[in-house]
Design a protein around this motif. Structure first.
Motif, PDB file in Angstrom:
ATOM      1  N   ARG A  48      -9.119   0.705  -1.175  1.00 13.32           N
ATOM      2  CA  ARG A  48      -9.460  -0.593  -1.779  1.00 13.32           C
ATOM      3  C   ARG A  48      -8.598  -1.669  -1.144  1.00 13.32           C
ATOM      4  NH1 ARG A  48     -11.814   0.470  -7.005  1.00 13.32           N
ATOM      5  NH2 ARG A  48     -13.534   1.825  -6.468  1.00 13.32           N
ATOM      6  N   ALA A  49      -8.660  -2.861  -1.725  1.00 12.40           N
ATOM      7  CA  ALA A  49      -7.943  -4.006  -1.137  1.00 12.40           C
ATOM      8  C   ALA A  49      -6.424  -3.834  -1.242  1.00 12.40           C
ATOM      9  CB  ALA A  49      -8.368  -5.298  -1.822  1.00 12.40           C
ATOM     10  N   GLY A  50      -5.722  -4.725  -0.582  1.00  8.83           N
ATOM     11  CA  GLY A  50      -4.286  -4.521  -0.490  1.00  8.83           C
ATOM     12  C   GLY A  50      -3.410  -5.674  -0.901  1.00  8.83           C
ATOM     13  N   LEU A 203      -2.124 -12.208   7.306  1.00 12.28           N
ATOM     14  CA  LEU A 203      -3.577 -11.958   7.346  1.00 12.28           C
ATOM     15  C   LEU A 203      -4.313 -13.142   7.959  1.00 12.28           C
ATOM     16  CD1 LEU A 203      -2.672  -9.708   5.477  1.00 12.28           C
ATOM     17  CD2 LEU A 203      -4.636 -10.171   4.018  1.00 12.28           C
ATOM     18  N   TYR A 205      -8.022 -14.928   8.047  1.00  9.93           N
ATOM     19  CA  TYR A 205      -9.383 -15.067   7.522  1.00  9.93           C
ATOM     20  C   TYR A 205     -10.121 -15.973   8.496  1.00  9.93           C
ATOM     21  CZ  TYR A 205      -7.939 -13.256   2.923  1.00  9.93           C
ATOM     22  OH  TYR A 205      -7.481 -12.477   1.890  1.00  9.93           O
ATOM     23  N   LEU A 214     -11.848 -10.516   8.848  1.00  7.57           N
ATOM     24  CA  LEU A 214     -10.549 -10.522   8.165  1.00  7.57           C
ATOM     25  C   LEU A 214      -9.655  -9.511   8.857  1.00  7.57           C
ATOM     26  CD1 LEU A 214      -8.486 -10.989   5.873  1.00  7.57           C
ATOM     27  CD2 LEU A 214      -9.885  -9.538   4.408  1.00  7.57           C
ATOM     28  N   SER A 216      -6.401  -7.654   8.430  1.00 12.75           N
ATOM     29  CA  SER A 216      -5.371  -7.304   7.464  1.00 12.75           C
ATOM     30  C   SER A 216      -4.578  -6.128   8.029  1.00 12.75           C
ATOM     31  CB  SER A 216      -6.013  -6.987   6.107  1.00 12.75           C
ATOM     32  OG  SER A 216      -5.033  -6.689   5.141  1.00 12.75           O
ATOM     33  N   ARG A 224      -5.938  -2.731   8.743  1.00 17.44           N
ATOM     34  CA  ARG A 224      -7.198  -2.782   8.002  1.00 17.44           C
ATOM     35  C   ARG A 224      -7.918  -4.040   8.479  1.00 17.44           C
ATOM     36  NH1 ARG A 224     -11.235  -0.223   5.525  1.00 17.44           N
ATOM     37  NH2 ARG A 224     -11.704  -0.860   3.397  1.00 17.44           N
ATOM     38  N   TYR A 226     -11.940  -6.137   8.708  1.00 18.75           N
ATOM     39  CA  TYR A 226     -13.308  -6.215   8.196  1.00 18.75           C
ATOM     40  C   TYR A 226     -14.079  -7.236   9.026  1.00 18.75           C
ATOM     41  CZ  TYR A 226     -10.994  -4.640   3.794  1.00 18.75           C
ATOM     42  OH  TYR A 226     -10.254  -3.999   2.826  1.00 18.75           O
ATOM     43  N   THR A 295     -13.502 -11.297  -0.795  1.00 13.60           N
ATOM     44  CA  THR A 295     -12.777 -12.337  -0.065  1.00 13.60           C
ATOM     45  C   THR A 295     -11.757 -13.012  -0.994  1.00 13.60           C
ATOM     46  OG1 THR A 295     -15.016 -12.804   0.686  1.00 13.60           O
ATOM     47  CG2 THR A 295     -13.244 -14.044   1.729  1.00 13.60           C
ATOM     48  N   TYR A 386      -4.963 -18.079  -4.622  1.00 12.20           N
ATOM     49  CA  TYR A 386      -4.713 -16.852  -3.855  1.00 12.20           C
ATOM     50  C   TYR A 386      -3.483 -16.114  -4.396  1.00 12.20           C
ATOM     51  CZ  TYR A 386      -4.789 -13.843   0.291  1.00 12.20           C
ATOM     52  OH  TYR A 386      -4.880 -12.746   1.137  1.00 12.20           O
TER      53      TYR A 386
HETATM   54  C1  DHB Z   1      -7.664  -6.975   1.996  1.00 12.56           C
HETATM   55  C2  DHB Z   1      -8.892  -7.118   1.368  1.00 12.56           C
HETATM   56  C3  DHB Z   1      -9.303  -8.349   0.941  1.00 12.56           C
HETATM   57  O1  DHB Z   1     -10.487  -8.498   0.323  1.00 12.56           O
HETATM   58  C4  DHB Z   1      -8.534  -9.468   1.157  1.00 12.56           C
HETATM   59  O2  DHB Z   1      -8.993 -10.679   0.762  1.00 12.56           O
HETATM   60  C5  DHB Z   1      -7.315  -9.337   1.774  1.00 12.56           C
HETATM   61  C6  DHB Z   1      -6.877  -8.082   2.186  1.00 12.56           C
HETATM   62  C7  DHB Z   1      -7.211  -5.653   2.464  1.00 12.56           C
HETATM   63  O3  DHB Z   1      -7.925  -4.673   2.234  1.00 12.56           O
HETATM   64  O4  DHB Z   1      -6.140  -5.564   3.086  1.00 12.56           O
END
Ligand code: DHB
Length: 396
Positions: A48-50, A203, A205, A214, A216, A224, A226, A295, A386
């Motif tokens: 999942r997200a981080g 990160l 975006y 993205l 990450s 990670r 996307y 996001t 954020y």
């Molecule tokens: C990650 C996922 C997100 O949706 C985001 O906004 C920032 C980071 C992630 O998985 O690292």
């Protein structure tokens, strides 16, 4: 044969919301039972997200739910918004006095599960809920079947649906499995994990004419990433070379560090808020109550904010027979939920490229991004959302 067990709070779902709630309630001497249809391995390995908000980190660390978030997690003081080939940094501490932490959700789950099991929590994996009832009375119940086929009936004083977007508790609260406000999006994310050091220390975006990306990270050796894709895309039909070419093209000017891709998936997303969050003695929290597009990484943070409120409300109800906070719970939680819905929708719409976008739409979008990065008020709006708004107390 059905065994009947009694507890004060029956929690369906061993995700961040359910586990954290049991942890906070236990601190007040309120016992609970947690059921999850998944096994421990599945829960601990789902990616999942981080990104964790400062308040999420505070709750996890101060309550002893996770020490590792501060030692293994990394503080991030900003992000980069990238468009028209240029990066623009948003500096969180100078705008809001807050930061975020990069700490993968499944690591937080490992910490929570370990903490709950060490405290003797009744936590039942591979247990499928088959019914929820009597939520309009003081003795609601949950029935379930465990992995070995044993039927169990849990008699509680309150039932919590913390069981994700396909919640089985939701019908007992909203009257139907889908009852809620929805928004679909015409795109999805292609997510990868790869063995390579971070391409950037923060990160990125990125909005580009070809779509969103993205950049990450997970650790000093794993990234990670996307990129926006068609929701029907087949993750296995794309070569590694094509994935890198797509990613590189969407962050022009930044050289991405490449490495073997060891995990890939297509993540569809939507916005959802249940019509009701509470009915009698049953409530919904986390993804069972709402889902956001990814996001901005609000999902787990919103679940934690729900649970902090619910913990206060259940303490008042179950320890002092005071119903005021539980009566206010849905309205109070919904204020933050809709702000987070707006933020997640806004970040998604501002950064993604719709396939039917006109030349006007594309130029307007760049105008919007410029209005954010070129104004302190714009950057502050993004940074406040954020890094996370302060947690509400239940009487506000
Ligand atoms: C990650 C996922 C997100 O949706 C985001 O906004 C920032 C980071 C992630 O998985 O690292």
């Amino acid at each position: 044969m059905t065994t009947t067990v009694r507890t004060r709070v029956a929690i369906v779902g061993a995700g961040p919301a359910g586990l954290l709630l049991s942890h906070l309630l236990a601190d007040a001497g309120i016992d609970s039972i947690i059921l999850d249809r998944r096994g421990r391995d599945e829960i601990e390995s789902t990616i999942r997200a981080g990104i964790l908000e400062q308040e999420t980190v505070r709750v996890l660390s101060e309550t002893g739910a996770s020490d590792r978030v501060l030692t293994v997690g990394n503080r991030h003081d900003g992000i980069e918004l990238h468009f028209e080939g240029e990066g623009h940094r948003i500096d969180f501490p100078s705008l809001t006095g807050r930061s975020v932490w990069l700490y993968p959700q499944h690591e937080a789950l490992k910490d929570l599960i370990a903490a709950r099991l060490a405290a003797g929590q009744d936590l039942r994996f591979e247990t499928e809920v088959t019914g929820v009832g009597d939520v309009e009375s003081d003795r609601p119940w949950v029935s379930a079947t465990s992995a070995d086929g044993t039927e169990v009936r849990i008699e509680a004083e309150f039932v919590v649906g913390a069981d994700g977007s396909r919640s089985v508790v939701r019908p007992a609260v909203t009257g139907s499995s889908s009852g809620g406000y929805f928004r679909e999006y015409p795109f999805a994310w292609f997510g990868i994990l790869c063995e390579a050091p971070p391409s950037s220390h923060e990160l990125i975006y990125s909005n580009s004419p070809d779509g969103f990306a993205l950049i990450s990270q997970r650790s000093a050796t794993v990234q990670r990433m996307y990129f926006q894709c068609d929701p029907e895309a087949d993750p296995d039909a794309v070569s590694e070379a094509e994935i890198w070419a797509t990613l590189q093209a969407r962050v022009p000017g930044t050289a991405l560090t490449e490495g073997p891709i060891f995990q890939r998936e297509v993540l569809r997303f939507r916005s959802f808020v249940a019509h009701e969050l509470r009915h009698g003695r049953a409530v919904l929290v986390g993804d069972a109550a709402h889902t956001v597009p990814p996001t901005g990484a609000k999902g787990m943070n919103l679940a934690v904010a729900d649970v902090v409120l619910l913990d206060q409300a259940l303490r008042a109800l179950l320890l002092e027979n005071d119903t005021r906070l539980i009566d206010a719970f849905a309205d109070t939680a919904l204020r933050r939920i809709w702000k987070a819905q707006h933020f997640s929708w806004w970040m998604t719409s501002m950064l993604h490229t719709a396939s039917d976008a006109s030349a006007f739409d594309q130029r307007r979008q760049v105008g919007e991004l410029r209005s954010v990065v070129e104004s302190e008020a714009g950057r502050t709006f993004l940074a406040e959302a954020y890094t996370g708004w302060p947690h509400q107390s239940s009487d506000r």
